[in-house]
Design an enzyme around this catalytic site. Structure first.
Site, PDB file in Angstrom:
ATOM      1  NE  ARG A  34       3.060 -10.202  -2.885  1.00 22.74           N
ATOM      2  CZ  ARG A  34       4.276 -10.855  -2.497  1.00 22.74           C
ATOM      3  NH1 ARG A  34       4.277 -11.805  -1.936  1.00 22.74           N
ATOM      4  NH2 ARG A  34       5.267 -10.307  -3.237  1.00 22.74           N
ATOM      5  N   PRO A  35      -2.090  -7.183  -5.630  1.00 24.49           N
ATOM      6  CG  PRO A  35      -2.999  -4.999  -5.593  1.00 24.49           C
ATOM      7  CD  PRO A  35      -2.227  -6.093  -4.612  1.00 24.49           C
TER       8      PRO A  35
ATOM      9  CE  LYS B 134      12.353 -15.400  -2.604  1.00 26.20           C
ATOM     10  NZ  LYS B 134      11.201 -14.936  -3.370  1.00 26.20           N
ATOM     11  CG  ASN B 135      13.320 -11.099  -3.688  1.00 26.19           C
ATOM     12  OD1 ASN B 135      12.750 -12.306  -3.991  1.00 26.19           O
ATOM     13  ND2 ASN B 135      13.063 -10.572  -2.720  1.00 26.19           N
TER      14      ASN B 135
ATOM     15  NE  ARG C 256       3.582 -10.086  -6.159  1.00 25.22           N
ATOM     16  CZ  ARG C 256       2.316  -9.279  -6.751  1.00 25.22           C
ATOM     17  NH1 ARG C 256       1.215 -10.132  -6.494  1.00 25.22           N
ATOM     18  NH2 ARG C 256       2.421  -7.957  -6.869  1.00 25.22           N
TER      19      ARG C 256
ATOM     20  CB  ILE D  11       5.730  -3.201   2.270  1.00 25.05           C
ATOM     21  CG1 ILE D  11       6.905  -2.463   2.491  1.00 25.05           C
ATOM     22  CG2 ILE D  11       5.813  -3.670   0.601  1.00 25.05           C
ATOM     23  CD1 ILE D  11       6.994  -1.035   1.889  1.00 25.05           C
TER      24      ILE D  11
ATOM     25  CG  ASP E 106      -2.921  -1.951  -9.341  1.00 24.91           C
ATOM     26  OD1 ASP E 106      -2.136  -2.956  -8.625  1.00 24.91           O
ATOM     27  OD2 ASP E 106      -3.072  -0.821  -9.104  1.00 24.91           O
TER      28      ASP E 106
ATOM     29  CB  CYS F 145       4.521 -14.868   0.138  1.00 18.92           C
ATOM     30  SG  CYS F 145       6.057 -15.853   0.604  1.00 18.92           S
TER      31      CYS F 145
ATOM     32  NE  ARG G 200       8.186 -19.052  -2.563  1.00 16.96           N
ATOM     33  CZ  ARG G 200       7.804 -17.783  -2.134  1.00 16.96           C
ATOM     34  NH1 ARG G 200       6.792 -17.808  -1.108  1.00 16.96           N
ATOM     35  NH2 ARG G 200       8.079 -16.794  -3.000  1.00 16.96           N
TER      36      ARG G 200
ATOM     37  CG  ASP H 264      11.370  -9.609   1.724  1.00 17.04           C
ATOM     38  OD1 ASP H 264      10.032  -9.726   1.738  1.00 17.04           O
ATOM     39  OD2 ASP H 264      11.712  -9.791   0.568  1.00 17.04           O
TER      40      ASP H 264
END
Ligand code: UD1
Length: 424
Positions: free
Chosen positions: A120-121, A22-23, A91, A326, A123, A115, A396, A304
């Site tokens: 989870r910024p 998926k990623n 995301r 993380i 920047d 999620c 997902r 994960d």
């Protein structure tokens, strides 16, 4: 409401083939906006992948699926504001920012969803794209981005090896004039897969051990690519087999992708065998504890995989410890595991799991994608019939999840009306 009904206690055995990652699929789909025609093999049929395809369609691409192959034609791509609900759905929609800036010179996207793992910024994404010359303003939950002059290569040092920021910068930098160097970049296998896809389209991306170099502004062309196997799906099935005293083989698994998990599984008493393109696990009757598991950027232990390992360790013969480095809020599944009898103590980022003889069945709710998978692992090992709801999280990330588990001998079925949106 859809729910999984799992009668626990069956020992998993047999073999399955891993889905595409998926990623990997998600950033590649965003990058496909820049190629002409993309044929993407081994692309799992997941709700997140459907959301990415829907975004591509709103940008004028055509997307067609045949089995696990996606055909994407970006020949008529044109600028559009992607609908907010699609951007919020996951995301990784933030990766369309780099792709749209590279392809159209502008983008307006809402802050992404995904999620619930803490703040989870984004920047680092914004800072990196700004360095390439993008003008970015934040207004009321949206990011408005444009370029006044062509994107220009530069040196970017990330404060943390963020996977998404590395991917976003890589995608945008393929359109930037000159050379971009990303230092302290993420080095996950999915980053290498994205680079391979973009290079297949005509880009020049070189992954060194400590930096990524992109020679930008090369003309991109059509490309055929196969997505790498999903190492987190691998972790999930390995933990399900470990928790049930099972014996399974994962076809198409790549040893390097799971290299940090193998010593942990061995410490837990499992026997692991790695072949050319398969990996097998034989679990002991009762697992041993893992002294300490610390999640880290690749090649460290993946965040994960934290939840599914925790589920397996709930019934180990002793106490295990985990440190989540993380994400700040990645223990939401713990409360649900405790409903099944697990003994887990959380203090900030540290979790101590005191192994018990047996989990018991319960009605539990998925809190996020991998947390949901952990509940499935726990239910497979538990005594009695568990009911798991909020399956949209699991959908997902796992294609044919129940079917694969049934193939391995699990007693699992899905009931209730499907509430998913369209799946491409
Ligand atoms: C990706 C994966 C996700 C995995 C994660 C870490 C995809 C689609 N998702 O997520 O499954 O759990 O990598 O391996 O590939 N951060 C910032 N600012 C930023 C970006 C990130 O502070 O601009 C922080 C995050 O809040 C988090 C950490 O950095 O604490 C790591 O995030 P990152 O590596 O970016 O994860 P994602 O790309 O979101």
């Amino acid at each position: 409401m859809e729910r999984l009904i799992i009668k626990g206690g069956n020992r998993l055995s047999g073999e399955i083939t891993l889905q595409g990652a998926k990623n990997s699929a998600l950033p590649i789909l965003a990058a496909a906006l820049l190629g002409k025609k993309t044929v993407l093999h081994n692309c799992p049929n997941l709700s997140d992948v459907s959301a990415a395809c829907n975004i591509l369609e709103t940008l004028g691409c055509t997307v067609m699926r045949q089995g696990t192959t996606l055909f994407i034609d970006a020949g008529n791509a044109k600028y559009n504001d992607p609908p907010e609900h699609l951007m919020r759905e996951m995301r990784s929609s933030i990766l369309f920012l780099g792709a749209m800036l590279a392809g159209f010179g502008k983008a307006r996207v809402s802050f992404p969803g995904g999620c619930e793992l803490g703040a989870r910024p984004v920047d680092m994404h914004i800072e990196g794209l700004r360095k390439l010359g993008a003008l970015i303003e934040e207004d009321h939950g949206f990011l408005s981005c444009r370029v006044e002059k062509p994107l220009c290569g530069c040196e970017i040092t990330l404060p943390f090896p963020s996977v998404g920021a590395t991917e976003n910068i890589m995608i945008a930098a393929t359109a930037a004039k000159g050379c971009t160097v990303i230092r302290n970049a993420a080095r996950e296998p999915e980053i290498a897969d994205l680079a391979e896809f973009l290079n297949g389209c005509g880009a020049y991306i070189c992954l060194n051990s400590d930096e990524i170099i992109i020679e930008g502004a090369r003309p991109l062309h059509s490309c055929e690519h196969t997505v790498i196997p999903d190492r987190i799906e691998a972790a999930t099935f390995l933990c399900a087999a470990a928790a049930t005293g099972g014996d399974i083989t994962l076809k198409s698994a790549r040893k390097n992708d799971v290299v940090s998990m193998i010593p942990v599984l061995e410490e837990m008493g499992c026997i692991i065998n790695c072949g050319e393109s398969e990996l097998s696990l034989k679990a002991p009757k009762r697992l041993l504890p893992a002294k300490i598991i610390k999640t880290m950027p690749y090649p460290g232990f993946p965040t994960d995989a934290q939840a599914v390992f925790m589920a397996a360790l709930c019934t180990a013969q002793g106490s295990s410890m985990m440190v989540e480095n993380i994400f700040e809020a990645r223990y939401k599944h713990v409360g649900e595991l405790m409903r099944m009898g697990a003994k887990i103590h959380i203090s900030d980022r540290v979790a101590v799991i005191d192994g018990i003889d047996r989990l018991h069945s319960a009605s539990v709710q998925c809190t996020d994608l991998r947390g949901g998978a952990a509940l499935v692992v726990a239910a497979l090992a538990a005594e009695g019939e568990s009911v798991i709801t909020s399956l949209r999280h699991i959908d997902r990330g796992y294609d044919l999840f129940e079917q694969k588990l049934r193939l391995l001998g699990a007693d699992i079925k899905r009931e209730g009306a499907k509430t998913d949106g369209k799946k491409i």
